[in-house]
Write a protein that holds these residues in place. Structure first.
Motif, short mmCIF file in Angstrom:
data_model
loop_
_atom_site.label_atom_id
_atom_site.label_comp_id
_atom_site.label_asym_id
_atom_site.label_seq_id
_atom_site.Cartn_x
_atom_site.Cartn_y
_atom_site.Cartn_z
N THR A 55 0.84 -1.20 0.00
CA THR A 55 0.00 0.00 0.00
C THR A 55 0.87 1.25 0.00
O THR A 55 2.04 1.21 0.40
CB THR A 55 -0.92 0.05 1.24
OG1 THR A 55 -0.11 0.07 2.43
CG2 THR A 55 -1.86 -1.15 1.27
N GLU A 108 -3.00 4.23 3.84
CA GLU A 108 -3.70 3.52 2.76
C GLU A 108 -4.06 2.10 3.20
O GLU A 108 -5.12 1.58 2.84
CB GLU A 108 -2.82 3.48 1.51
CG GLU A 108 -3.42 2.74 0.33
CD GLU A 108 -4.61 3.46 -0.29
OE1 GLU A 108 -5.37 2.80 -1.05
OE2 GLU A 108 -4.78 4.67 -0.03
N ARG A 158 -7.34 -4.01 -3.24
CA ARG A 158 -6.17 -3.14 -3.39
C ARG A 158 -6.14 -2.51 -4.77
O ARG A 158 -6.41 -3.14 -5.77
CB ARG A 158 -4.88 -3.96 -3.19
CG ARG A 158 -3.60 -3.19 -3.47
CD ARG A 158 -2.37 -4.04 -3.27
NE ARG A 158 -2.23 -5.12 -4.22
CZ ARG A 158 -1.64 -5.01 -5.42
NH1 ARG A 158 -1.16 -3.83 -5.82
NH2 ARG A 158 -1.54 -6.05 -6.21
N ARG A 159 -5.77 -1.21 -4.80
CA ARG A 159 -5.64 -0.53 -6.09
C ARG A 159 -4.52 -1.16 -6.90
O ARG A 159 -3.48 -1.52 -6.35
CB ARG A 159 -5.32 0.96 -5.88
CG ARG A 159 -6.50 1.85 -5.52
CD ARG A 159 -7.00 1.61 -4.14
NE ARG A 159 -7.96 2.63 -3.71
CZ ARG A 159 -8.79 2.45 -2.69
NH1 ARG A 159 -8.80 1.31 -2.02
NH2 ARG A 159 -9.62 3.40 -2.34
N SER A 160 -4.72 -1.28 -8.18
CA SER A 160 -3.64 -1.77 -9.05
C SER A 160 -2.47 -0.81 -8.99
O SER A 160 -2.64 0.41 -8.86
CB SER A 160 -4.14 -1.89 -10.49
OG SER A 160 -5.19 -2.84 -10.57
N SER A 180 -0.32 -0.25 -6.64
CA SER A 180 -0.53 0.51 -5.42
C SER A 180 0.76 1.15 -4.88
O SER A 180 0.70 2.03 -4.02
CB SER A 180 -1.14 -0.38 -4.33
OG SER A 180 -0.40 -1.59 -4.20
#
Length: 336
Positions: free
Chosen positions: A77, A82, A225-227, A229
């Motif tokens: 993260t 985050e 989770r954001r790609s 990240s």
């Protein structure tokens, strides 16, 4: 995130001075960083023309070794905050409630509210004795910010067991744990651990951290989770820093020694809270907090007005830095 909750939620005050002409004791970051970081960053920057490997194998392996868990449980993260947001996003829905310590990091309250859930505060030193059953999530900060108190490992594990029995997700913020030799709760079932790499390694602007969770909870974090990240430089620097064991040990020794010296020096003037963290919470008593903060700044030192934390109405917080810098702090706080 609940769209209706966003319009009812505000930003949270933090420490940190942007004026480079003052010594900043308002943010709890290490003034030192490991040797070689610049070279690692420069090499990674040259590779930043491509997307990073979204699996982050090197970073996750280093993180797993750093906290003692399986690499498959690590979720990279952009900083510890985050990781906290991700934990709340996958565990809370509008109308849910979460148990939070008070006083403590103000972002818990804010991030929980952004999910449309309700934070329920309990005294930080009483939280581990509280029944977690009525709550979907319980939050523990260890060492606690701003008090500096480290949770007893046995009591924390017993509380984690109680949370599992109650089907309450336990979120443990270990942002300052690596300044101690206490074991991480990373890898414990039903627990989300949030870690920051920016405090001990003195790189808050890099924005590197990770979460750790196992089983179905870990799978939810991994999916949400954001790609990409972590940026390529953040992933490379973070992995490198977590391998610098001598730096970690040297930092712990310096902080412990200087924290004791600062506490002894400040105690005749202020009521200094016992701390296991790289900062000290000081009760200024009958003095005006604004005057203490402003006088210190006029003398070239920025300290944190801790009255922004709930239940603290006569407190400041100061970081623990290098010996010569700590001497400047003591000078700035003389006869305020």
């Amino acid at each position: 995130m609940d769209p209706d909750a966003v319009v009812r939620t505000t930003r949270v005050p933090h420490g940190g001075a942007t004026d480079s002409s003052v010594l900043d004791f308002s943010a709890n970051t290490n003034p030192d960083r490991p040797n070689g970081v610049e070279a690692v960053y420069a090499e990674a920057l040259s590779a930043a023309t491509r997307y990073p490997d979204d699996d982050y194998p090197t970073f996750r392996a280093a993180a797993a070794d750093y906290v003692g868990c399986d690499a498959d449980s690590v979720v990279p993260t952009a900083g510890g905050l985050e990781a906290l947001r991700l934990a709340f996003e996958v565990t809370l829905a509008p109308g849910d409630s979460a148990l939070v310590p008070e006083p403590s990091f103000g972002e818990y309250d804010r991030e929980i509210r952004l999910q449309g859930a309700d934070p329920v505060a309990v005294a930080a030193d009483e939280l581990l004795d509280t029944d977690p059953a009525p709550y979907e999530v319980a939050v523990v900060c260890t060492p606690n910010n701003p008090t500096g108190e480290l949770a007893d490992s046995d009591r924390l594990r017993a509380f984690a067991d109680h949370c599992r029995q109650s089907e309450t997700t336990l979120v443990v913020d270990e942002a300052f744990l690596d300044f101690t030799d206490a074991p991480s709760l990373a890898g414990e079932p039903g627990v989300v651990v949030a870690r920051s790499l920016t405090k001990l390694f003195g790189l808050p602007g890099i924005r590197a951290g990770f979460a750790v969770a196992t089983g179905e909870l870990g799978e939810r974090l991994a999916v949400a989770r954001r790609s990409w990240s972590l940026s390529t430089p953040a992933a490379a620097v973070g992995a490198y820093c977590m391998r610098q064991t001598e730096f970690v040990e040297a930092t712990r020794r310096r902080v412990a020694s200087e924290r004791e010296r600062l506490a002894d020096s400040l105690s005749p003037q202020f009521d200094v809270h016992p701390s296991d963290a790289p900062f000290l919470l000081c009760d200024v008593g009958e003095r005006d907090v604004d005057t203490v903060v402003e006088t210190a700044r006029e003398r070239g030192v920025a300290i944190r007005d801790a009255t922004t934390f709930p239940t603290l109405d006569s407190h400041v917080r100061v970081a623990v830095k290098r010996p010569d810098e700590n001497d400047e702090l003591l000078r700035a706080l003389t006869d305020v």
